[in-house]
Design a protein around this motif. Structure first.
Motif, mmCIF file in Angstrom:
data_model
loop_
_atom_site.group_PDB
_atom_site.id
_atom_site.type_symbol
_atom_site.label_atom_id
_atom_site.label_comp_id
_atom_site.label_asym_id
_atom_site.label_seq_id
_atom_site.Cartn_x
_atom_site.Cartn_y
_atom_site.Cartn_z
ATOM 1 N N THR A 278 16.088 7.621 -20.567
ATOM 2 C CA THR A 278 15.157 7.814 -19.864
ATOM 3 C C THR A 278 15.461 7.237 -18.405
ATOM 4 O OG1 THR A 278 13.342 7.471 -21.264
ATOM 5 C CG2 THR A 278 12.781 7.293 -19.167
ATOM 6 N N LEU A 279 15.971 6.067 -18.366
ATOM 7 C CA LEU A 279 16.574 5.337 -17.195
ATOM 8 C C LEU A 279 17.646 6.002 -16.570
ATOM 9 C CD1 LEU A 279 16.176 1.755 -18.107
ATOM 10 C CD2 LEU A 279 14.684 3.054 -16.697
ATOM 11 N N ALA A 280 18.678 6.541 -17.269
ATOM 12 C CA ALA A 280 19.615 7.404 -16.765
ATOM 13 C C ALA A 280 19.277 8.765 -16.315
ATOM 14 C CB ALA A 280 20.638 7.604 -18.031
ATOM 15 N N ILE A 281 18.510 9.367 -16.730
ATOM 16 C CA ILE A 281 17.988 10.599 -16.288
ATOM 17 C C ILE A 281 17.384 10.454 -14.972
ATOM 18 C CG2 ILE A 281 16.286 12.532 -16.623
ATOM 19 C CD1 ILE A 281 16.974 12.375 -19.682
ATOM 20 N N ILE A 282 16.254 9.423 -15.008
ATOM 21 C CA ILE A 282 15.680 9.477 -13.772
ATOM 22 C C ILE A 282 16.686 8.873 -12.455
ATOM 23 C CG2 ILE A 282 13.938 7.972 -12.507
ATOM 24 C CD1 ILE A 282 12.402 7.995 -15.067
ATOM 25 N N ALA A 283 17.568 7.942 -12.810
ATOM 26 C CA ALA A 283 18.531 7.811 -11.745
ATOM 27 C C ALA A 283 19.271 8.988 -11.275
ATOM 28 C CB ALA A 283 19.556 6.724 -12.197
ATOM 29 N N MET A 284 19.723 9.625 -12.009
ATOM 30 C CA MET A 284 20.400 10.879 -11.797
ATOM 31 C C MET A 284 19.692 11.996 -10.959
ATOM 32 S SD MET A 284 22.301 13.713 -14.350
ATOM 33 C CE MET A 284 21.031 14.979 -15.021
ATOM 34 N N LEU A 285 18.488 12.135 -11.436
ATOM 35 C CA LEU A 285 17.493 12.992 -10.628
ATOM 36 C C LEU A 285 17.269 12.495 -9.327
ATOM 37 C CD1 LEU A 285 15.024 14.236 -13.392
ATOM 38 C CD2 LEU A 285 17.030 15.286 -12.615
ATOM 39 N N THR A 286 16.726 11.100 -9.218
ATOM 40 C CA THR A 286 16.478 10.604 -7.999
ATOM 41 C C THR A 286 17.652 10.314 -6.819
ATOM 42 O OG1 THR A 286 14.704 9.303 -9.097
ATOM 43 C CG2 THR A 286 15.008 8.491 -6.706
ATOM 44 N N GLY A 287 18.689 10.377 -7.564
ATOM 45 C CA GLY A 287 19.840 10.240 -6.732
ATOM 46 C C GLY A 287 20.168 11.443 -5.811
ATOM 47 N N LEU A 288 19.556 12.715 -6.099
ATOM 48 C CA LEU A 288 19.581 13.983 -5.328
ATOM 49 C C LEU A 288 19.032 13.681 -3.802
ATOM 50 C CD1 LEU A 288 19.944 16.820 -5.217
ATOM 51 C CD2 LEU A 288 17.885 17.031 -6.819
ATOM 52 N N THR A 289 18.090 12.602 -3.690
ATOM 53 C CA THR A 289 17.379 12.470 -2.476
ATOM 54 C C THR A 289 18.319 11.706 -1.761
ATOM 55 O OG1 THR A 289 16.785 10.255 -3.109
ATOM 56 C CG2 THR A 289 15.166 11.991 -3.546
ATOM 57 N N THR A 290 19.490 11.134 -1.965
ATOM 58 C CA THR A 290 20.430 10.588 -1.189
ATOM 59 C C THR A 290 21.550 11.471 -0.291
ATOM 60 O OG1 THR A 290 22.002 10.079 -2.811
ATOM 61 C CG2 THR A 290 20.444 8.540 -2.489
ATOM 62 N N TRP A 291 21.470 12.752 -0.858
ATOM 63 C CA TRP A 291 22.455 13.678 -0.486
ATOM 64 C C TRP A 291 21.955 15.098 0.177
ATOM 65 C CZ3 TRP A 291 23.012 18.230 -3.176
ATOM 66 C CH2 TRP A 291 22.960 18.279 -4.412
ATOM 67 N N TYR A 292 20.825 15.595 -0.531
ATOM 68 C CA TYR A 292 20.182 16.883 -0.460
ATOM 69 C C TYR A 292 19.900 16.863 1.109
ATOM 70 C CZ TYR A 292 17.340 20.951 -0.310
ATOM 71 O OH TYR A 292 16.889 22.280 -0.047
ATOM 72 N N ARG A 293 20.281 18.083 1.728
ATOM 73 C CA ARG A 293 19.977 18.597 2.997
ATOM 74 C C ARG A 293 19.431 19.827 2.829
ATOM 75 N NH1 ARG A 293 19.710 14.125 2.879
ATOM 76 N NH2 ARG A 293 20.894 12.437 4.050
ATOM 77 N N ASP B 121 0.724 -1.155 0.007
ATOM 78 C CA ASP B 121 -0.054 -0.015 0.000
ATOM 79 C C ASP B 121 0.806 1.249 0.164
ATOM 80 O OD1 ASP B 121 -2.521 -0.522 -0.238
ATOM 81 O OD2 ASP B 121 -3.024 -0.529 1.851
ATOM 82 N N LEU B 122 1.919 1.311 0.657
ATOM 83 C CA LEU B 122 2.783 2.376 0.835
ATOM 84 C C LEU B 122 3.461 2.650 -0.437
ATOM 85 C CD1 LEU B 122 4.591 1.753 4.396
ATOM 86 C CD2 LEU B 122 3.032 3.478 3.848
ATOM 87 N N MET B 123 3.898 1.729 -1.188
ATOM 88 C CA MET B 123 4.589 1.654 -2.483
ATOM 89 C C MET B 123 3.377 2.132 -3.401
ATOM 90 S SD MET B 123 7.344 -1.071 -3.240
ATOM 91 C CE MET B 123 8.249 -1.751 -1.495
ATOM 92 N N ARG B 124 2.563 1.482 -3.579
ATOM 93 C CA ARG B 124 1.397 1.798 -4.451
ATOM 94 C C ARG B 124 1.011 3.228 -4.420
ATOM 95 N NH1 ARG B 124 -3.804 -1.554 -4.759
ATOM 96 N NH2 ARG B 124 -3.881 -0.700 -2.483
ATOM 97 N N SER B 125 0.677 3.771 -3.141
ATOM 98 C CA SER B 125 -0.035 5.278 -2.943
ATOM 99 C C SER B 125 1.191 6.266 -3.248
ATOM 100 C CB SER B 125 -0.838 5.320 -1.767
ATOM 101 O OG SER B 125 0.233 5.041 -0.655
ATOM 102 N N HIS B 126 2.497 5.923 -3.145
ATOM 103 C CA HIS B 126 3.487 6.771 -3.330
ATOM 104 C C HIS B 126 3.269 6.948 -4.999
ATOM 105 C CE1 HIS B 126 7.585 8.473 -3.791
ATOM 106 N NE2 HIS B 126 7.899 7.657 -4.567
ATOM 107 N N VAL C 162 11.042 11.734 0.843
ATOM 108 C CA VAL C 162 12.478 11.005 0.671
ATOM 109 C C VAL C 162 12.250 9.543 1.283
ATOM 110 C CG1 VAL C 162 14.771 10.624 1.805
ATOM 111 C CG2 VAL C 162 13.838 12.918 0.998
ATOM 112 N N ASP C 163 11.639 9.400 2.548
ATOM 113 C CA ASP C 163 11.240 8.141 2.900
ATOM 114 C C ASP C 163 10.717 7.078 1.954
ATOM 115 O OD1 ASP C 163 12.587 8.685 5.280
ATOM 116 O OD2 ASP C 163 10.608 8.996 6.645
ATOM 117 N N ALA C 164 9.470 7.580 1.335
ATOM 118 C CA ALA C 164 8.766 6.796 0.543
ATOM 119 C C ALA C 164 9.781 6.383 -0.771
ATOM 120 C CB ALA C 164 7.504 7.551 -0.042
ATOM 121 N N VAL C 165 10.616 7.304 -1.210
ATOM 122 C CA VAL C 165 11.501 6.817 -2.272
ATOM 123 C C VAL C 165 12.309 5.852 -2.051
ATOM 124 C CG1 VAL C 165 13.459 7.846 -3.558
ATOM 125 C CG2 VAL C 165 11.366 9.192 -3.068
#
Lengths: 196, 196
Positions: B156-171, B61-66, B102-105
């Motif tokens: 497409t996959l490369a761009i999404i990985a690049m963008l989502t990677g931001l969630t691991t270090w942004y504060r 449910d958590l993943m689907r609603s995300h 970030v948690d859901a990601v």
DNA sequence: GTCTATAACGAGATAGAC
DNA sequence: GTCTATCTCGTTATAGAC
């Protein structure tokens, strides 16, 4: 009854690490018991403590040696002097190395939260040292007037995330051979640093 | 003894989901017990089963609603017709949405292995539908002669990985404000699709 | 009827004594 | 290594309070 055969320390040690890595990657650190690892190796749970002080250290060892193998492999790689050639070489190296160790990549990223603070700090240090190598290439390229980069630190993180993301979907025997995929990424990385 | 107060279903349900998401993100699905979740909510373990058939479904449910929130938020966003403007809008949207969750990601990526095969298939379907939206933008840009892309799927996959990677270090409160960081990524994404 | 506390089950992990 | 007592897990049953 005691032991079945003679000394096995040299073959058992890597078996323990292999089993732990595979199980951690598949089920997660917290979900894996020492008994499971022992069973996979073919010894009793207590025997594992000849090879690691505890479960936490086992995890840390896997991450640290992953990073150490990374530096070692990188040194064996050719290091051109031209910034663009160095960037291309980095891209190719990063992809090849990480695709050969998908489990270690996954564990190293996912299980950071399960490291003790000191162990986390050590892994983070090694990781940022590796990132520093790419960042240095970018800075040299900017200085040489070859790259057009607004922020080398963030560009470094973005490129590494893009490249490592490949490990989540690449499968051998897929639509494209690895050489072609690598060429695509080399081109995208070039684009990201403003090389036309 | 039974209940302390009146009906609470409407407030308890989201509390259960919030607690589960936070705990799964922090400790991992396997490491979190239903009792821990219950304690966080302020309820007994058995009461959780009013809100979920079982632990597995809670994760699903958590993943689907995300993913559903992702599509909903995206529809509320402006969709320009110019391919380049659409690409820039996608980049901005993806960064903003993912940084707010970030948690859901993290859970959505890490706990895929703990989904049942059917639940995994459903999440994978939603995910590739989202990727399809970016891929469509890229194809339109290529058709319009604006983008230079060798392989739209992989890009497409490369761009999404690049963008989502931001969630691991942004504060928040880091070296650069989010607007500037976003601008950097917009530029890098442009570069990756061959726009100078 | 709706919601929750309490208690309990069977399975599996764990700790310590031997 | 092995045995055993204890703990913890997901889950269910039930009964009482709103």
């Amino acid at each position: 009854m005691a032991r079945k055969q003679g000394s096995h320390a040299e073959t058992t040690a890597p078996k323990v690490r292999d089993a732990a890595l595979r199980l951690f990657a598949r089920h997660g650190y917290a979900a894996v018991s020492m008994r499971q690892i022992a069973q996979e190796v073919g010894v009793q749970a207590g025997a594992l403590y000849r090879y690691t002080p505890d479960k936490q250290h086992l995890l840390f060892d896997l991450m640290r040696s992953h990073m150490e193998a990374l530096f070692e492999a990188r040194q064996a790689y050719a290091q051109p002097s031209d910034p663009l050639a160095r960037l291309d070489a980095f891209t190719t190296f990063h992809i090849r190395f990480h695709l050969q160790r998908v489990d270690a990549v996954f564990v190293s990223y996912m299980e950071l939260r399960n490291l003790s603070p000191e162990n986390f700090a050590e892994v983070a240090r090694l990781r940022s040292r590796y990132e520093g190598e790419l960042e240095a290439i970018l800075r040299d390229g900017v200085a040489a007037g070859v790259f057009e980069i607004a922020d080398c630190k963030i560009t470094t993180l973005a490129i590494i995330a893009m490249l490592t993301g490949l490990t989540t979907w690449y499968r051998e025997g897929g639509r494209l051979p690895l050489d072609e995929i690598t060429a695509l990424y080399v081109r995208m990385v070039r684009g990201a640093v403003g090389v036309v």
